[in-house]
Motif scaffolding. Structure first.
Motif, PDB file in Angstrom:
ATOM      1  N   ALA A  55      16.981  -6.296  39.898  1.00 25.01           N
ATOM      2  CA  ALA A  55      17.955  -7.210  40.507  1.00 25.01           C
ATOM      3  C   ALA A  55      17.439  -8.643  40.512  1.00 25.01           C
ATOM      4  N   CYS A  56      16.117  -8.812  40.557  1.00 25.64           N
ATOM      5  CA  CYS A  56      15.541 -10.156  40.595  1.00 25.64           C
ATOM      6  C   CYS A  56      15.792 -10.923  39.299  1.00 25.64           C
ATOM      7  N   ARG A  57      16.142 -10.203  38.262  1.00 28.18           N
ATOM      8  CA  ARG A  57      16.410 -10.858  36.969  1.00 28.18           C
ATOM      9  C   ARG A  57      17.586 -11.821  37.084  1.00 28.18           C
ATOM     10  N   THR A  58      18.616 -11.419  37.803  1.00 26.81           N
ATOM     11  CA  THR A  58      19.786 -12.285  37.958  1.00 26.81           C
ATOM     12  C   THR A  58      19.769 -13.040  39.279  1.00 26.81           C
ATOM     13  N   ALA A  59      19.242 -12.416  40.327  1.00 25.87           N
ATOM     14  CA  ALA A  59      19.236 -13.060  41.647  1.00 25.87           C
ATOM     15  C   ALA A  59      18.144 -14.116  41.761  1.00 25.87           C
ATOM     16  N   GLY A  60      17.061 -13.965  40.993  1.00 23.43           N
ATOM     17  CA  GLY A  60      15.949 -14.910  41.084  1.00 23.43           C
ATOM     18  C   GLY A  60      14.975 -14.605  42.204  1.00 23.43           C
ATOM     19  N   SER A  61      15.306 -13.604  43.015  1.00 19.49           N
ATOM     20  CA  SER A  61      14.410 -13.194  44.097  1.00 19.49           C
ATOM     21  C   SER A  61      14.621 -11.707  44.356  1.00 19.49           C
ATOM     22  N   CYS A  62      13.690 -11.129  45.082  1.00 24.86           N
ATOM     23  CA  CYS A  62      13.757  -9.701  45.395  1.00 24.86           C
ATOM     24  C   CYS A  62      14.770  -9.459  46.512  1.00 24.86           C
ATOM     25  N   PHE A  63      15.469  -8.331  46.422  1.00 31.28           N
ATOM     26  CA  PHE A  63      16.417  -7.983  47.485  1.00 31.28           C
ATOM     27  C   PHE A  63      15.690  -7.571  48.759  1.00 31.28           C
ATOM     28  N   GLN A  64      14.401  -7.188  48.634  1.00 30.38           N
ATOM     29  CA  GLN A  64      13.617  -6.786  49.792  1.00 30.38           C
ATOM     30  C   GLN A  64      13.047  -8.035  50.464  1.00 30.38           C
ATOM     31  N   HIS A  65      13.232  -8.126  51.741  1.00 31.58           N
ATOM     32  CA  HIS A  65      12.712  -9.281  52.475  1.00 31.58           C
ATOM     33  C   HIS A  65      11.665  -8.791  53.472  1.00 31.58           C
ATOM     34  N   ASP A  66      10.419  -9.128  53.163  1.00 31.09           N
ATOM     35  CA  ASP A  66       9.291  -8.732  53.994  1.00 31.09           C
ATOM     36  C   ASP A  66       8.251  -9.837  53.901  1.00 31.09           C
ATOM     37  N   ASP A  67       6.994  -9.524  54.134  1.00 30.72           N
ATOM     38  CA  ASP A  67       5.952 -10.555  54.123  1.00 30.72           C
ATOM     39  C   ASP A  67       5.715 -11.158  52.746  1.00 30.72           C
ATOM     40  N   MET A  68       6.250 -10.559  51.713  1.00 31.34           N
ATOM     41  CA  MET A  68       6.105 -11.117  50.376  1.00 31.34           C
ATOM     42  C   MET A  68       6.819 -12.467  50.266  1.00 31.34           C
ATOM     43  N   ASP A  69       7.877 -12.663  51.046  1.00 35.48           N
ATOM     44  CA  ASP A  69       8.606 -13.933  51.012  1.00 35.48           C
ATOM     45  C   ASP A  69       7.666 -15.105  51.303  1.00 35.48           C
ATOM     46  N   GLY A  70       6.836 -14.983  52.321  1.00 38.96           N
ATOM     47  CA  GLY A  70       5.885 -16.036  52.669  1.00 38.96           C
ATOM     48  C   GLY A  70       4.792 -16.200  51.630  1.00 38.96           C
ATOM     49  N   LEU A  71       4.417 -15.094  50.984  1.00 35.55           N
ATOM     50  CA  LEU A  71       3.373 -15.172  49.962  1.00 35.55           C
ATOM     51  C   LEU A  71       3.843 -15.946  48.733  1.00 35.55           C
ATOM     52  N   PHE A  72       5.114 -15.835  48.394  1.00 38.83           N
ATOM     53  CA  PHE A  72       5.645 -16.620  47.273  1.00 38.83           C
ATOM     54  C   PHE A  72       5.466 -18.111  47.542  1.00 38.83           C
ATOM     55  N   ALA A  73       5.759 -18.523  48.766  1.00 38.12           N
ATOM     56  CA  ALA A  73       5.622 -19.940  49.127  1.00 38.12           C
ATOM     57  C   ALA A  73       4.158 -20.376  49.075  1.00 38.12           C
ATOM     58  N   THR A  74       3.262 -19.531  49.564  1.00 38.37           N
ATOM     59  CA  THR A  74       1.833 -19.848  49.530  1.00 38.37           C
ATOM     60  C   THR A  74       1.343 -19.968  48.096  1.00 38.37           C
TER      61      THR A  74
END
Length: 195
Positions: A55-74
């Motif tokens: 899904a990230c191929r078209t959405a550009g991000s993962c549908f799962q929202h967890d601590d990985m969201d903050g790691l992308f920013a870091t």
């Protein structure tokens, strides 16, 4: 000012990988005191595994929202990355593998085509695995590539009695009492070590 990030990829908060990270924090703070240094312990975070849904191929991000969201920013603001990971059956432990797999949204972005920032891996293990720890380095190299990093130093601290201090110095690019090399110097020398 540069931003450096150290990731402890161990599921244990008080193991040898965590001890290596603590030592590295002190050494990096001495050498680059004016820079930003962020420590991440994956054992403290909740990162679900990639389910391969694409899904990230078209959405550009993962549908799962967890601590990985903050790691992308870091990771996006990190100039130099250090990772200490134990070796599990020649590869990464489950939490670290989940982190690496969840970098998949970056594969569809431009990070893999842009500037390569330096990354350095310290593999910590008891030894005795007939396949060594190269699969850990390969997984790390491949996944970090899509995030815009180039694995420049891979150091194996293998053996129950291996000196953490010696291998941490090598991981940081310090040799014979030298201070850690700045990322551009490490890049210019094309340093990659393995044991």
């Amino acid at each position: 000012m540069a931003e450096r990030t150290i990731i402890c990829a161990s599921p244990r908060l008080a193991g040898r990988s965590a001890s290596a990270v603590a030592l590295a924090e002190g050494l990096l703070a001495q050498r680059f005191g004016q820079d930003t240094l962020t420590r991440i312990d994956l054992a403290r975070l909740s990162i679900a595994p990639c389910v391969g849904c694409d899904a990230c191929r078209t959405a550009g991000s993962c549908f799962q929202h967890d601590d990985m969201d903050g790691l992308f920013a870091t990771l996006a603001r990190t100039d130099e990355l250090f990772i200490a990971s134990p070796v599990y059956f020649a590869g990464p432990p489950a939490g670290y593998k989940a982190f690496l797999d969840r970098l998949q949204p970056l594969y569809w972005g431009d990070a893999r085509h842009g500037r390569r920032r330096p990354a350095h891996l310290l593999a910590v293990g008891e030894g005795g695995d007939p396949y060594g720890w190269e699969p850990l380095a390969v997984c790390t190299r491949s996944a970090l590539h899509v995030a815009g990093f180039s694995l420049q130093r891979s150091v194996g601290c293998i053996g129950a009695h291996a000196s953490l201090e010696e291998y941490v110095h090598e991981w940081l690019g310090m040799h014979d009492g030298e201070e850690p090399l700045p990322p551009d110097a490490a890049s210019a020398k094309g340093i990659e070590h393995g044991r």
